[in-house]
Design a protein around this motif. Structure first.
Motif, PDB file in Angstrom:
ATOM      1  N   TYR A  11      30.010  31.841  24.834  1.00  0.00           N
ATOM      2  CA  TYR A  11      31.156  32.497  25.327  1.00  0.00           C
ATOM      3  C   TYR A  11      30.604  33.626  25.921  1.00  0.00           C
ATOM      4  N   ARG A  12      30.138  33.271  27.075  1.00  0.00           N
ATOM      5  CA  ARG A  12      29.717  34.617  27.858  1.00  0.00           C
ATOM      6  C   ARG A  12      30.408  34.783  29.388  1.00  0.00           C
ATOM      7  N   PHE A  13      30.519  35.995  29.756  1.00  0.00           N
ATOM      8  CA  PHE A  13      31.196  36.134  30.958  1.00  0.00           C
ATOM      9  C   PHE A  13      30.212  36.522  32.165  1.00  0.00           C
ATOM     10  N   THR A  14      30.002  35.441  32.893  1.00  0.00           N
ATOM     11  CA  THR A  14      28.998  35.385  33.840  1.00  0.00           C
ATOM     12  C   THR A  14      29.463  35.933  35.288  1.00  0.00           C
ATOM     13  N   LYS A  15      28.601  36.151  36.181  1.00  0.00           N
ATOM     14  CA  LYS A  15      29.000  36.730  37.375  1.00  0.00           C
ATOM     15  C   LYS A  15      29.675  35.426  38.331  1.00  0.00           C
ATOM     16  N   GLU A  16      29.260  34.350  37.963  1.00  0.00           N
ATOM     17  CA  GLU A  16      29.927  32.829  38.543  1.00  0.00           C
ATOM     18  C   GLU A  16      31.255  32.908  38.072  1.00  0.00           C
ATOM     19  N   GLN A  17      31.746  33.613  37.120  1.00  0.00           N
ATOM     20  CA  GLN A  17      33.293  33.651  36.557  1.00  0.00           C
ATOM     21  C   GLN A  17      34.131  34.439  37.114  1.00  0.00           C
ATOM     22  N   ARG A  18      33.567  35.356  37.998  1.00  0.00           N
ATOM     23  CA  ARG A  18      34.218  36.516  38.605  1.00  0.00           C
ATOM     24  C   ARG A  18      34.656  36.109  39.998  1.00  0.00           C
ATOM     25  N   LEU A  19      35.730  36.546  40.626  1.00  0.00           N
ATOM     26  CA  LEU A  19      35.994  36.616  41.983  1.00  0.00           C
ATOM     27  C   LEU A  19      35.616  38.128  42.489  1.00  0.00           C
ATOM     28  N   LEU A  20      34.790  37.676  43.660  1.00  0.00           N
ATOM     29  CA  LEU A  20      33.960  38.874  44.106  1.00  0.00           C
ATOM     30  C   LEU A  20      34.452  39.417  45.357  1.00  0.00           C
ATOM     31  N   THR A  21      34.772  38.575  46.168  1.00  0.00           N
ATOM     32  CA  THR A  21      34.838  38.765  47.715  1.00  0.00           C
ATOM     33  C   THR A  21      36.379  39.091  48.014  1.00  0.00           C
ATOM     34  N   PRO A  22      36.543  39.725  49.142  1.00  0.00           N
ATOM     35  CA  PRO A  22      38.240  39.991  49.310  1.00  0.00           C
ATOM     36  C   PRO A  22      38.628  38.604  49.686  1.00  0.00           C
ATOM     37  N   ALA A  23      37.743  37.904  50.447  1.00  0.00           N
ATOM     38  CA  ALA A  23      38.111  36.522  50.745  1.00  0.00           C
ATOM     39  C   ALA A  23      38.630  35.596  49.661  1.00  0.00           C
ATOM     40  N   ALA A  24      38.058  35.648  48.822  1.00  0.00           N
ATOM     41  CA  ALA A  24      38.440  34.828  47.522  1.00  0.00           C
ATOM     42  C   ALA A  24      39.669  35.260  46.918  1.00  0.00           C
ATOM     43  N   PHE A  25      39.945  36.732  47.006  1.00  0.00           N
ATOM     44  CA  PHE A  25      41.199  37.191  46.549  1.00  0.00           C
ATOM     45  C   PHE A  25      42.165  36.723  47.479  1.00  0.00           C
ATOM     46  N   ARG A  26      42.179  36.766  48.917  1.00  0.00           N
ATOM     47  CA  ARG A  26      42.819  36.586  49.779  1.00  0.00           C
ATOM     48  C   ARG A  26      43.517  35.070  49.856  1.00  0.00           C
ATOM     49  N   GLU A  27      42.451  34.362  49.240  1.00  0.00           N
ATOM     50  CA  GLU A  27      42.921  32.690  48.965  1.00  0.00           C
ATOM     51  C   GLU A  27      43.803  32.461  48.088  1.00  0.00           C
ATOM     52  N   VAL A  28      43.523  33.240  46.934  1.00  0.00           N
ATOM     53  CA  VAL A  28      44.457  33.142  45.887  1.00  0.00           C
ATOM     54  C   VAL A  28      45.922  33.784  46.224  1.00  0.00           C
ATOM     55  N   PHE A  29      46.026  34.973  46.984  1.00  0.00           N
ATOM     56  CA  PHE A  29      47.287  35.816  47.084  1.00  0.00           C
ATOM     57  C   PHE A  29      47.978  34.816  48.302  1.00  0.00           C
ATOM     58  N   ASP A  30      47.418  34.524  49.056  1.00  0.00           N
ATOM     59  CA  ASP A  30      47.989  33.708  50.448  1.00  0.00           C
ATOM     60  C   ASP A  30      48.714  32.579  49.698  1.00  0.00           C
ATOM     61  N   ALA A  31      47.950  31.551  49.135  1.00  0.00           N
ATOM     62  CA  ALA A  31      48.561  30.274  48.668  1.00  0.00           C
ATOM     63  C   ALA A  31      48.387  29.962  47.187  1.00  0.00           C
ATOM     64  N   PRO A  32      48.979  30.739  46.253  1.00  0.00           N
ATOM     65  CA  PRO A  32      48.947  30.413  44.770  1.00  0.00           C
ATOM     66  C   PRO A  32      49.709  29.118  44.665  1.00  0.00           C
ATOM     67  N   GLU A  33      49.203  28.441  43.524  1.00  0.00           N
ATOM     68  CA  GLU A  33      49.857  27.279  43.095  1.00  0.00           C
ATOM     69  C   GLU A  33      50.816  27.642  42.102  1.00  0.00           C
ATOM     70  N   ARG A  34      50.633  28.539  41.252  1.00  0.00           N
ATOM     71  CA  ARG A  34      51.427  29.000  40.384  1.00  0.00           C
ATOM     72  C   ARG A  34      51.334  30.444  40.318  1.00  0.00           C
TER      73      ARG A  34
END
Length: 123
Positions: A11-34
């Motif tokens: 039950y660790r929270f690793t760096k791979e489990q974080r959204l880090l870049t603005p592009a990653a956030f933009r992908e989710v905000f621009d076309a969320p499935e839910r």
């Protein structure tokens, strides 16, 4: 004696489990499935191409003016994500604050976060 390594999940929270870049956030905000709503929080969810779920938080000063309160929300979200990550699929999740949380207790905040994660697990 055998050297069996148990397959217990970590039950660790690793760096791979974080959204880090603005592009990653933009992908989710621009076309969320839910989109999942609670009275004070909202989560945008999108399937990702990675093999694990990732979480990001966009908590603004306008909605939560003090750093102490913003950090409290972030800690609560990270903690609930850390526990629930094993049961989540490969999803990118971004949390935002819809309205002020000034009058909320920690228990109410935790319940809203848990409700969102429960809805994500079901869908």
């Amino acid at each position: 004696m055998s050297n069996n390594i148990s397959a217990t999940p970590t039950y660790r929270f690793t760096k791979e489990q974080r959204l880090l870049t603005p592009a990653a956030f933009r992908e989710v905000f621009d076309a969320p499935e839910r989109k999942f709503h609670q009275s004070h929080l909202m989560a945008f969810v999108r399937t990702n191409t990675h093999d694990k779920p990732r979480v990001g938080m966009a908590i603004t000063k306008r909605k939560v003016p003090t750093a102490v309160a913003r950090n409290l929300i972030k800690r609560q979200i990270r903690e609930q994500f850390r526990v629930k990550a094993i049961s989540l699929e490969n999803k990118d999740i971004v949390f935002i604050v819809k309205s002020s949380i000034k009058d909320m207790t920690n228990k109410e905040l935790k319940n809203e976060i848990n409700n969102i994660f429960k809805k994500i697990e079901i869908k």
